[in-house]
Design a protein around this motif. Structure first.
Motif, short mmCIF file in Angstrom:
data_model
loop_
_atom_site.label_atom_id
_atom_site.label_comp_id
_atom_site.label_asym_id
_atom_site.label_seq_id
_atom_site.Cartn_x
_atom_site.Cartn_y
_atom_site.Cartn_z
N ALA A 91 0.83 -1.20 0.00
CA ALA A 91 0.00 0.00 0.00
C ALA A 91 0.87 1.26 0.00
CB ALA A 91 -0.93 -0.01 1.21
N LEU A 92 1.93 1.25 0.80
CA LEU A 92 2.83 2.41 0.84
C LEU A 92 3.54 2.61 -0.49
CD1 LEU A 92 4.41 1.92 4.40
CD2 LEU A 92 2.85 3.74 3.68
N GLY A 93 3.94 1.49 -1.13
CA GLY A 93 4.57 1.59 -2.44
C GLY A 93 3.62 2.15 -3.48
N LEU A 94 2.35 1.69 -3.45
CA LEU A 94 1.35 2.19 -4.39
C LEU A 94 1.09 3.67 -4.17
CD1 LEU A 94 -0.66 1.58 -6.64
CD2 LEU A 94 -2.32 0.91 -4.88
N LEU A 95 1.06 4.08 -2.90
CA LEU A 95 0.85 5.49 -2.58
C LEU A 95 2.01 6.34 -3.11
CD1 LEU A 95 -1.12 7.38 -1.08
CD2 LEU A 95 0.25 7.03 0.97
N SER A 96 3.22 5.83 -2.99
CA SER A 96 4.39 6.52 -3.53
C SER A 96 4.27 6.69 -5.04
CB SER A 96 5.66 5.77 -3.17
OG SER A 96 6.80 6.36 -3.76
N ASP A 97 3.84 5.62 -5.72
CA ASP A 97 3.68 5.68 -7.18
C ASP A 97 2.60 6.67 -7.58
OD1 ASP A 97 5.70 3.82 -7.64
OD2 ASP A 97 4.33 2.12 -7.52
N SER A 124 3.90 10.11 -7.34
CA SER A 124 4.79 10.40 -8.47
C SER A 124 3.99 10.85 -9.69
CB SER A 124 5.60 9.15 -8.81
OG SER A 124 6.45 9.38 -9.92
N GLY A 125 2.83 10.22 -9.91
CA GLY A 125 2.05 10.54 -11.10
C GLY A 125 1.13 11.74 -10.94
N MET A 126 0.87 12.17 -9.71
CA MET A 126 -0.09 13.24 -9.46
C MET A 126 0.57 14.44 -8.79
SD MET A 126 -3.12 10.72 -8.05
CE MET A 126 -4.29 12.06 -7.79
N GLN A 157 9.65 20.09 -16.12
CA GLN A 157 8.41 19.32 -16.01
C GLN A 157 7.66 19.59 -14.71
OE1 GLN A 157 8.96 15.13 -16.87
NE2 GLN A 157 10.33 15.57 -18.59
N ARG A 158 8.38 19.79 -13.63
CA ARG A 158 7.74 20.05 -12.34
C ARG A 158 7.64 21.55 -12.02
NH1 ARG A 158 7.63 15.31 -8.87
NH2 ARG A 158 6.71 13.75 -10.24
N GLY A 159 8.18 22.39 -12.87
CA GLY A 159 8.13 23.83 -12.60
C GLY A 159 8.80 24.20 -11.30
N LEU A 160 9.95 23.59 -11.02
CA LEU A 160 10.61 23.77 -9.74
C LEU A 160 11.23 25.17 -9.61
CD1 LEU A 160 12.42 20.31 -9.49
CD2 LEU A 160 10.22 20.98 -8.48
N ASP A 161 11.18 25.71 -8.40
CA ASP A 161 11.83 26.99 -8.13
C ASP A 161 13.34 26.82 -8.11
OD1 ASP A 161 9.30 28.24 -7.78
OD2 ASP A 161 9.19 27.42 -5.75
N LYS A 162 13.79 25.71 -7.57
CA LYS A 162 15.21 25.38 -7.59
C LYS A 162 15.37 23.92 -7.19
CE LYS A 162 16.62 26.64 -2.86
NZ LYS A 162 17.62 27.38 -2.06
#
Length: 434
Positions: free
Chosen positions: A197-203, A206-208, A238-243
């Motif tokens: 469940a924790l692995g699925l939540l991590s995935d 990642s996608g959202m 892709q993530r629009g990161l500030d830094k």
């Protein structure tokens, strides 16, 4: 007969005897033998099959095969990670061969009369026992990996400990021993199910992942190469990161502990790289060098990152932060906590690849709160290992230039308007007045 002056070729016995001695001295070998003994005692006691030949043979096999089983389990997960880039895929990669192994073992023991049929029926027969055992094994092995990420033990040995705990639970649980059956099922469906469940939540994170925030990029960067720059640019866009904050591994915690115990040492220097090697005290079942045994000194790796970022005009977007005291005392968990303290209420994204080090970083980040993974499947054939072996064209020009100066053992290295003292590959920046 006259001596021909040539060296005598060592016999097979002379070659294999030291290896066999190291294997027998290995703590992992002794732990595996304990696993075989625990398998026999647990099942013999719970199922009343003390003299059963199948149980005896299975126990001997497990005692001999367990270290290899642990290594194969880790490699199966790593292969799945590299193929798909999902935590869930990696855990299924570990789960599937272990399930097949457990199905065969339970079927053999039931066929050979080593198991109590009523007890087996109470946990769903061969299939149910194999599924629960594998899930429980996943959970206990995950706890072992959790400890590895905190500098406790190593991946293979911690996997063995998890398996040993599971062996006792499975032996007692499949016999229907009061309390043990419930503990067996709870460990399997509770701990193992929670792991997936924790692995699925991590995935899903990642996608959202949302846009904006700060990226974290951890790794050995040994050395910093073109793919590292590409990953940074792609993650920022892709993530629009500030830094992005880069914190390189200084000396991996596994190596710090092994150096302290005298199990590894710096054997020699080559072109500024330190070549680590195992000593006679090393555990023959431990993989001390999952990412290779050739390292640039930490100070040099930091300097190369800074020079490459300046050359790529990315110094304003990427911060190189090094917290040695925090890293050596608390690992990357402590580094992440420090970054959170300095940047409260800011979304964090972890940038990682799918190799051993990359997925270990992902696991650490998953355990440190709500951090959004940004995973890249490496398919560009750029390899730090190849670079360390002399491959060209894979590093930024300034990195190539510095490595070339280091390989010539020049006392002073100059690059990007900066000057460094070179002590066998260790770069220390000189003051402008020096």
């Amino acid at each position: 007969m006259a001596a021909n002056g040539g060296k005598e070729k060592p016999t097979q016995a002379a070659v294999w005897t030291p290896k066999l001695n190291r294997y027998l001295r290995s703590p992992s070998t002794r732990m595996a033998a304990l696993g075989g003994l625990l398998t026999y005692l647990s099942y013999a006691y719970a199922h009343g099959s003390w003299a059963n030949p199948v149980l005896i043979c299975v126990s001997i096999f497990i005692g001999a095969f367990l270290p290899s089983y642990a290594k194969l389990s880790n490699k199966a997960e790593l292969w799945a990670n590299n193929q798909f880039g999902f935590v869930t895929a990696g855990r299924l990669g570990r789960f599937t061969p272990q399930l097949a192994f457990n199905l065969v073992i339970f079927w053999l023991m039931l066929w050979g009369g080593a198991l109590n049929q009523l007890g087996m029926a109470s946990v769903g027969g061969v299939a149910g026992a194999a599924v629960v055992t594998t899930l429980a094994s996943q959970g206990t092995q995950y706890l072992g990996g959790y400890l590895v990420a905190r500098g406790v033990g190593d991946a293979n040995r911690n996997t063995l400990v998890g398996i040993l705990v599971n062996v006792v639970l499975a032996g007692l649980g499949t016999a229907g021993v009061p309390g043990a059956r419930e503990a067996f099922l709870m460990t399997g469906f509770g701990l193992g199910g929670a792991l997936f469940a924790l692995g699925l939540l991590s995935d899903l994170r990642s996608g959202m992942a949302p846009k904006g925030g700060i990226g974290l990029f951890f790794g050995t960067f040994n050395p910093f190469h073109n793919s590292h720059l590409s990953l940074l640019r792609a993650a920022i866009d892709q993530r629009g990161l500030d830094k992005v904050i880069i914190h390189p591994v200084l000396i991996p915690k596994l190596h710090v502990d092994a150096f302290r115990k005298g199990e590894i040492r710096v054997g020699r220097l080559k072109d500024g790289f330190q070549i680590y090697e195992k000593t006679d005290k090393a555990d023959s079942n431990v993989d001390y060098f999952p990412t290779g045994n050739v390292f640039l000194p930490p100070e040099t790796r930091v300097a190369l990152i800074e020079l490459a970022l300046a050359e790529a005009d990315m110094a304003d977007e990427v911060e190189v932060a090094v917290y040695p005291d925090i890293y050596y005392s608390k690992g990357f968990q402590g580094v992440i906590a420090e970054i959170k303290r300095r940047h409260p209420d800011v979304q964090l994204h972890i940038i990682h690849g799918t190799d051993f080090g990359g997925m270990l970083v992902r696991q650490i980040a998953d355990e440190c709160g709500w951090i959004y993974p940004w995973c890249i499947l490496r398919r560009d054939q750029v390899s730090a290992t190849a670079i360390r072996r002399g491959a060209k064209g894979m590093t930024p020009p300034i990195v190539t230039d510095v490595l070339d100066q280091i390989s010539q053992n020049l006392p002073t290295v100059s690059a990007g308007g900066r000057r460094f003292r070179n002590d066998n590959g260790v770069l220390t920046e000189r003051n402008r007045n020096d």
